[in-house]
Every structure is written in structure tokens, then in C-alpha cells.
Write a protein that holds these residues in place. Structure first.
Motif, PDB file in Angstrom:
ATOM      1  N   TYR A   1      45.453 -54.026  79.645  1.00  0.00           N
ATOM      2  CA  TYR A   1      43.562 -53.805  79.992  1.00  0.00           C
ATOM      3  C   TYR A   1      43.106 -52.630  79.791  1.00  0.00           C
ATOM      4  O   TYR A   1      44.093 -51.715  79.761  1.00  0.00           O
ATOM      5  CB  TYR A   1      43.794 -54.154  81.669  1.00  0.00           C
ATOM      6  N   ASP A   2      42.169 -52.489  79.624  1.00  0.00           N
ATOM      7  CA  ASP A   2      41.174 -51.097  79.645  1.00  0.00           C
ATOM      8  C   ASP A   2      41.246 -50.597  81.082  1.00  0.00           C
ATOM      9  O   ASP A   2      41.749 -49.451  81.154  1.00  0.00           O
ATOM     10  CB  ASP A   2      39.871 -51.366  79.222  1.00  0.00           C
ATOM     11  N   VAL A   3      40.810 -51.319  82.233  1.00  0.00           N
ATOM     12  CA  VAL A   3      41.139 -50.750  83.375  1.00  0.00           C
ATOM     13  C   VAL A   3      41.595 -51.664  84.407  1.00  0.00           C
ATOM     14  O   VAL A   3      41.470 -52.787  84.214  1.00  0.00           O
ATOM     15  CB  VAL A   3      39.483 -50.439  83.941  1.00  0.00           C
ATOM     16  N   ILE A   4      42.415 -51.392  85.256  1.00  0.00           N
ATOM     17  CA  ILE A   4      42.807 -51.695  86.360  1.00  0.00           C
ATOM     18  C   ILE A   4      42.229 -51.365  87.623  1.00  0.00           C
ATOM     19  O   ILE A   4      42.147 -50.022  87.857  1.00  0.00           O
ATOM     20  CB  ILE A   4      44.718 -51.778  86.574  1.00  0.00           C
ATOM     21  N   ILE A   5      41.781 -52.266  88.387  1.00  0.00           N
ATOM     22  CA  ILE A   5      41.253 -51.915  89.911  1.00  0.00           C
ATOM     23  C   ILE A   5      42.102 -52.244  90.919  1.00  0.00           C
ATOM     24  O   ILE A   5      42.243 -53.470  90.886  1.00  0.00           O
ATOM     25  CB  ILE A   5      39.944 -52.481  89.956  1.00  0.00           C
TER      26      ILE A   5
ATOM     27  N   GLU B   1      31.632 -44.302  78.689  1.00  0.00           N
ATOM     28  CA  GLU B   1      31.875 -43.405  77.693  1.00  0.00           C
ATOM     29  C   GLU B   1      33.484 -43.022  77.255  1.00  0.00           C
ATOM     30  O   GLU B   1      33.566 -42.574  75.985  1.00  0.00           O
ATOM     31  CB  GLU B   1      30.834 -42.101  77.944  1.00  0.00           C
ATOM     32  N   ALA B   2      33.930 -42.789  78.367  1.00  0.00           N
ATOM     33  CA  ALA B   2      35.495 -42.158  78.153  1.00  0.00           C
ATOM     34  C   ALA B   2      36.260 -43.575  77.442  1.00  0.00           C
ATOM     35  O   ALA B   2      37.129 -43.113  76.576  1.00  0.00           O
ATOM     36  CB  ALA B   2      36.243 -42.164  79.541  1.00  0.00           C
ATOM     37  N   LEU B   3      36.054 -44.727  77.965  1.00  0.00           N
ATOM     38  CA  LEU B   3      36.600 -45.725  77.209  1.00  0.00           C
ATOM     39  C   LEU B   3      36.204 -45.715  75.553  1.00  0.00           C
ATOM     40  O   LEU B   3      37.051 -46.064  74.622  1.00  0.00           O
ATOM     41  CB  LEU B   3      36.446 -47.193  77.677  1.00  0.00           C
ATOM     42  N   GLU B   4      34.761 -45.861  75.468  1.00  0.00           N
ATOM     43  CA  GLU B   4      34.414 -45.781  74.058  1.00  0.00           C
ATOM     44  C   GLU B   4      35.000 -44.634  73.208  1.00  0.00           C
ATOM     45  O   GLU B   4      35.212 -45.017  71.937  1.00  0.00           O
ATOM     46  CB  GLU B   4      33.040 -45.630  74.166  1.00  0.00           C
ATOM     47  N   GLU B   5      35.197 -43.261  73.726  1.00  0.00           N
ATOM     48  CA  GLU B   5      35.611 -42.227  72.900  1.00  0.00           C
ATOM     49  C   GLU B   5      37.007 -42.011  73.022  1.00  0.00           C
ATOM     50  O   GLU B   5      37.616 -41.081  72.299  1.00  0.00           O
ATOM     51  CB  GLU B   5      34.829 -41.180  73.461  1.00  0.00           C
ATOM     52  N   ASP B   6      37.700 -42.944  73.904  1.00  0.00           N
ATOM     53  CA  ASP B   6      39.105 -42.565  74.375  1.00  0.00           C
ATOM     54  C   ASP B   6      39.551 -41.295  74.637  1.00  0.00           C
ATOM     55  O   ASP B   6      40.347 -40.331  74.167  1.00  0.00           O
ATOM     56  CB  ASP B   6      40.185 -43.000  72.963  1.00  0.00           C
TER      57      ASP B   6
END
Length: 557
Positions: free
Chosen positions: A11-15, A362-367
């Protein structure tokens, strides 16, 4: 287990946490095609408190709905929206009600306050969290979130390149980022040792709470004359029955004819140093023991019956040394908590999500997950905790003397209208421009977390309140002297909105009508400090004060 870097995490994010914070953030992220997994040890529907909303809460939900295109969040901003789209189980909230009690005595009609901030568009309510949380959970799933209920995290790794969580069976999920919205028992806080020492916070309280049926409305149990009653029945709001260093709450879900829910949320929050646990008493016995000290409160709960087990806590207050790190964030109640007084929990949650979500996109987009990117989120969360700690601590100190409470209450109320006008102005501008930089500019603040975070004059007043209350608590002054000085400062402060009665110590009930709102608007446009004038709202006739249209409202740089 060492970090196992894969070409692409699951996943990109786990919550962590499928409560309101986790599911709202999940819906916001998934709406923009972020791959999200929401994990919770429990299963919906589930019990939760934090049911009372404020206008500030609703403005936060509206901002999230419009900024991130999640229209379902707009349903939470009105009773009609919730009734039509979530269900007939929540109550209305038309005011904050405060009544001071003294042991063995009937409440004095001169020692009560009611505050009803004006709004035609939004309707604060008492959210039956079992239903609203399930609705938000389903909304997050609709937008694409995967979920795992009944998943207890027993191990987690916060690596340089990815994060992972696992349950006792060894089932493991990986992601690029981990958000912990689980609450006090935060796995991330435990893993990293993030909790601050207890003396980091001033306020002290513990709590007993449940849901009941058969709770009598406050209006029915009072022995007061008709002229002593407020403009809105007490039952139509969130009721705070206060006593020395403690308060009972009554939050009805059954106070609107169309609600089919007979329940009332009830609780007692009090200083654990003055009121230690009663040995040999059950939580309900302890609750009733303290209710019996105050005749009117005892009558409210005399025939009430519990419908679920009582929750009895130790000290409620906790905070964290750090709330963001490389690829992780403690969000809202995982970061800290003070007390339910003033209904700040849901408000803080919406404010944190608004500040955090765009940075995470933005962090996900820019890694790029550099901690500095999220520094404002950490500053904001710590500021919210610190401000609420001071506000609630001063209130508990003031509960022992009505005149001091009457002044402290006005410092709190002085922020309630301006902070909502502030949201209105920025939402107006965003609707015109659809430019997210409008909302980002809301974060350019001198005092993140303060009730009025952009107003130096209010900051001075707030600091005076803290100093005077603590002087009284430490015996350096009397309650009467502290009350007189604080009220004098309220009356002289440029940061206190004029026109609705805040500066009038005799005005117990604040229910602004059209004349008061016109006076408020005139003051904002003609006499307010320069930094407050952008708050000027539309007047009672629907036109904008000073002949300014919404498009001409100047947002401070």
C-alpha cells in the motif's frame, strides 16, 4: 525482523484506527487514488464518545469536503444532512449550557451560562458515533480503501524505505507511510517511547461514562422561575453540570422529534487528585455517589438506566514528545488528549487532517518523506494540546468560584465566533479560485493551536487568563481579585469581539439576534483591530458588511 524492501509495497499508506480520524483521512486519500489500508482491532459498529460538535468542527468538515472533493463529509455539517444520509439517531445541539452546582444546594439561577454561536447554514449536533463512524467507514471503503477489522498489531517496523505492520499470526502488510490514528494505546508511540512524562501537562482529570435511557432533561428538574430560564431549552444543547474541579455531561440523542434514538451520553470528569477512586464501588455506584451530592444533578439521573458497560479511566491526559517522523505520523488522539470539556476532540481532528493530507499527497507524489515536510503538523498538534491544556485547566480552577468561571468562560467564548468567521472567509476565497494555496495560507500563523491563532490581542488576553487562574490556584491572589482583573482585561481587550455581549459580565445567555449581529458586523468593519477586519461576515440581510462582496474580502498575506 529486518526491513524487507520490495519493489512496490502493498500500500501507499496504512492507517491504524478505523474511527473518525482514520476513516476521514482514508476517504480523503483514496479519493485521489492513494492505495490505503485501514486496520482496526475492533469491528464496526462500535461505541465511541466525543459526540458533541461545534461550529468550528463543522467548518472543518466543510473545508475537508470542498478541498478534497469528499461530499459525504458535508452531511455532518447539518442535522438535516445527517438525518437524510446517515440515519435518525443523532440529536441537535443548539448551545453550550453551563450550570454551576454546590454540594447540597439547588443551583443558583445567577450561576448559569448559555452560549449559542450564530449560524443559519450549519447545525451543530450530537453525533451518535456508532452510526456516524460506521457511515464514514463505509465511505472510505467506497472510495477505495481496503480494510482489515479485528487485526491486532503486535509488531511494526518503521524503516528507511518502507513501513510494515503484523498481527500475532504473522500476517504482515507493507506501505510507504504509516498513520497512527488509534488513540492512547498507539502502537507507534509505544514502539518509539514517545509519551511525555505526566508533568508535561497541567490539567488533571479522570472520567466515568456510558450511554443511558431515562435521563431527565435538565429543564424538568430545576426549581427556578420562568424568568431565570435561557432562550433555548437546556435539553437542546450539550449540558455541562459543573462543580469544584469536575463536571457531569448530558448529551441527548433524543432531543429532536425525528430522532428514533432514546439514548443519552452521560459522563463525569473530575480531578483524580481531589476525587480518587472509591474503593469497593463500581463505576456506576461512584457516578451516582457524586451525582447525589448535587440535588438537581441527582434528579437528572435518578431514574436513568445504563444500556452498556461503564468505562472508568485513570488520568485522561497524555501528550507526545514528537508526532511526526520519517514515514510515520501520530494523528489527533494518538498524539495526545486533554479533556472533553469544550468539545475540542473532533475539531482538532479536522484541523490536523486538513494540515496533514496535502503534505502527504505531495510526499507520496515526490517519494520524499523528509520529516521537515511535516514539521507544521507537529507544531500544530503540540499547539492544540498546549492551548487546550491551559483552557481546560483554567476552567477547572475557576469552577470553585462563579465570577472567575464567568470571566474564563468569556475568554473561551471570545474565540468561538471569530474562528468560524475566519473559516468562512477562506472558504469564500477558495470557492472563487479553487486554488489550494488559499487553504495553505491559513497555516501562516503566529500561534498554531491557539483558539484564535492569528490574533496577537487575543493571545495577550489568553495569557492573562492563564496567569491569573494559576495565581489563584497557588494562593497568590483571591478568586474575586482574579475574576475582577480578568473581566477588566476582557472589557479593555481589542481581541474581544463586540456586539454580542461578551464584555457584559451580567449577560448570562448569549444568543445573538439580528440587532446584535449588525452591531458585531459594524464593529468588525469600523472599529476592530486591523488584523481582525477581514473577518467581517455577511450581515443579517444577506449582503456583505461595508458593501464588500465575498470576492473583495482580503485574506492576510
Amino acid at each position: 525482523m529486518s526491513e524487507a524492501v520490495t519493489a512496490r509495497p502493498d500500500y501507499d499508506v496504512i492507517i491504524l484506527g478505523a474511527g473518525m480520524a482514520g476513516t476521514v483521512l482514508g476517504a480523503v486519500l483514496a479519493r485521489r487514488d492513494v492505495r490505503v489500508l485501514i486496520i482496526d482491532a475492533g469491528v464496526h459498529p462500535k461505541f465511541a464518545v466525543g459526540e458533541s460538535t461545534t461550529l468550528y468542527t463543522l467548518k472543518g468538515f466543510r473545508q475537508l469536503a470542498e478541498r478534497y472533493d469528499v461530499p459525504e463529509l458535508e452531511y455532518l455539517t447539518s442535522y438535516e444532512g445527517g438525518l437524510s444520509n446517515i440515519g435518525p439517531t443523532s440529536g441537535v445541539k443548539k448551545h453550550f449550557g453551563f450550570m454551576l452546582h454546590h454540594e447540597g444546594l439547588e443551583p443558583d439561577p445567577r450561576e448559569v451560562n448559555q452560549f449559542s454561536p450564530p449560524s443559519k447554514a450549519l447545525q451543530t449536533g450530537h453525533l451518535f458515533r456508532q452510526d456516524t463512524d460506521a457511515f464514514l467507514f463505509h465511505t472510505a471503503i467506497k472510495y477505495g480503501c481496503d480494510v482489515r477489522q479485528g487485526f491486532r498489531v503486535s509488531d511494526l517496523e518503521l524503516g528507511e524505505h518502507q513501513v510494515s505492520v503484523a498481527d500475532p499470526s504473522g500476517e504482515r502488510f507493507t506501505a510507504r507511510f504509516l498513520v497512527d490514528g488509534s488513540g492512547f494505546r498507539s502502537p507507534v508511540a509505544d514502539k518509539l517511547g514517545l509519551r511525555e512524562a505526566p508533568d508535561a501537562l497541567k490539567h488533571h482529570s479522570r472520567s466515568l461514562f456510558t450511554h443511558m435511557i431515562g435521563v431527565r432533561p435538565t429543564d424538568e428538574v430545576l426549581r427556578m422561575e420562568p424568568e431565570d430560564l435561557p432562550p433555548i431549552p437546556w435539553v437542546e444543547g450539550t449540558m455541562h453540570h459543573m462543580f469544584e474541579r469536575g463536571w457531569f455531561w448530558s448529551i441527548p440523542f433524543n432531543n429532536e422529534p425525528r430522532s428514533l434514538n432514546p439514548l443519552v451520553s452521560v459522563g463525569l470528569t473530575f480531578d483524580e487528585r481531589l476525587y480518587p477512586r472509591q474503593e469497593g464501588m463500581t463505576p456506576e455506584e461512584e457516578f451516582r455517589f457524586h451525582a447525589a451530592r448535587f440535588p438537581a444533578v441527582e434528579r437528572v439521573f435518578k431514574d436513568a438506566k445504563t444500556v452498556r458497560p461503564w468505562v472508568s479511566t485513570g488520568r485522561l491526559q497524555y501528550s507526545s514528545k514528537q508526532t511526526v517522523g520519517h514515514r510515520w505520523c501520530l494523528m489527533s488522539h494518538a498524539a495526545g488528549f486533554i479533556d472533553p470539556l469544550f468539545s475540542r476532540g473532533l475539531t482538532n481532528t479536522t484541523e490536523v487532517i486538513n494540515a496533514f493530507a496535502w503534505r502527504l499527497f505531495e510526499a507520496l507524489e515526490e517519494d520524499d518523506f523528509d520529516v521537515e515536510r511535516f514539521a507544521y503538523v507537529d507544531t500544530l498538534q503540540k499547539g492544540l494540546i498546549r492551548c487546550n491544556d491551559d483552557m481546560v485547566n483554567c476552567s477547572f480552577i475557576a469552577f470553585s468560584d462563579y465570577e472567575l468561571w464567568n470571566a474564563v468562560y468569556r475568554v473561551w467564548a471570545a474565540a468561538e465566533v471569530p474562528i468560524n468567521l475566519r473559516f468562512d472567509r477562506f472558504i469564500d476565497r477558495f470557492r472563487e479560485t479553487r486554488d489550494d494555496r488559499v487553504f495553505r495560507s491559513m497555516e501562516d500563523l503566529p500561534y498554531p493551536g491557539l483558539l484564535m491563532p492569528d490574533q496577537p490581542s487575543y493571545k495577550l488576553l489568553f495569557d492573562d487568563m492563564v496567569r491569573l487562574c494559576e495565581d489563584y490556584e497557588q494562593g497568590r491572589t483571591t478568586a474575586g481579585a482574579a475574576a475582577r482583573e480578568l473581566m477588566d482585561r476582557i472589557q479593555r481587550s481589542e481581541g474581544v469581539l463586540r456586539g454580542i455581549g461578551l464584555e457584559d459580565r451580567e449577560r448570562r445567555f448569549m444568543f445573538p439576534g439580528i440587532p446584535e449581529l449588525k452591531d458585531m458586523t459594524a464593529w468588525l468593519t469600523q472599529q476592530a483591530p486591523a488584523e481582525m477586519r477581514y473577518l467581517a461576515p455577511a450581515d443579517a440581510s444577506g449582503s456583505t458588511a461595508g458593501a464588500r462582496s465575498a470576492s473583495e474580502v482580503i485574506i492576510p498575506e
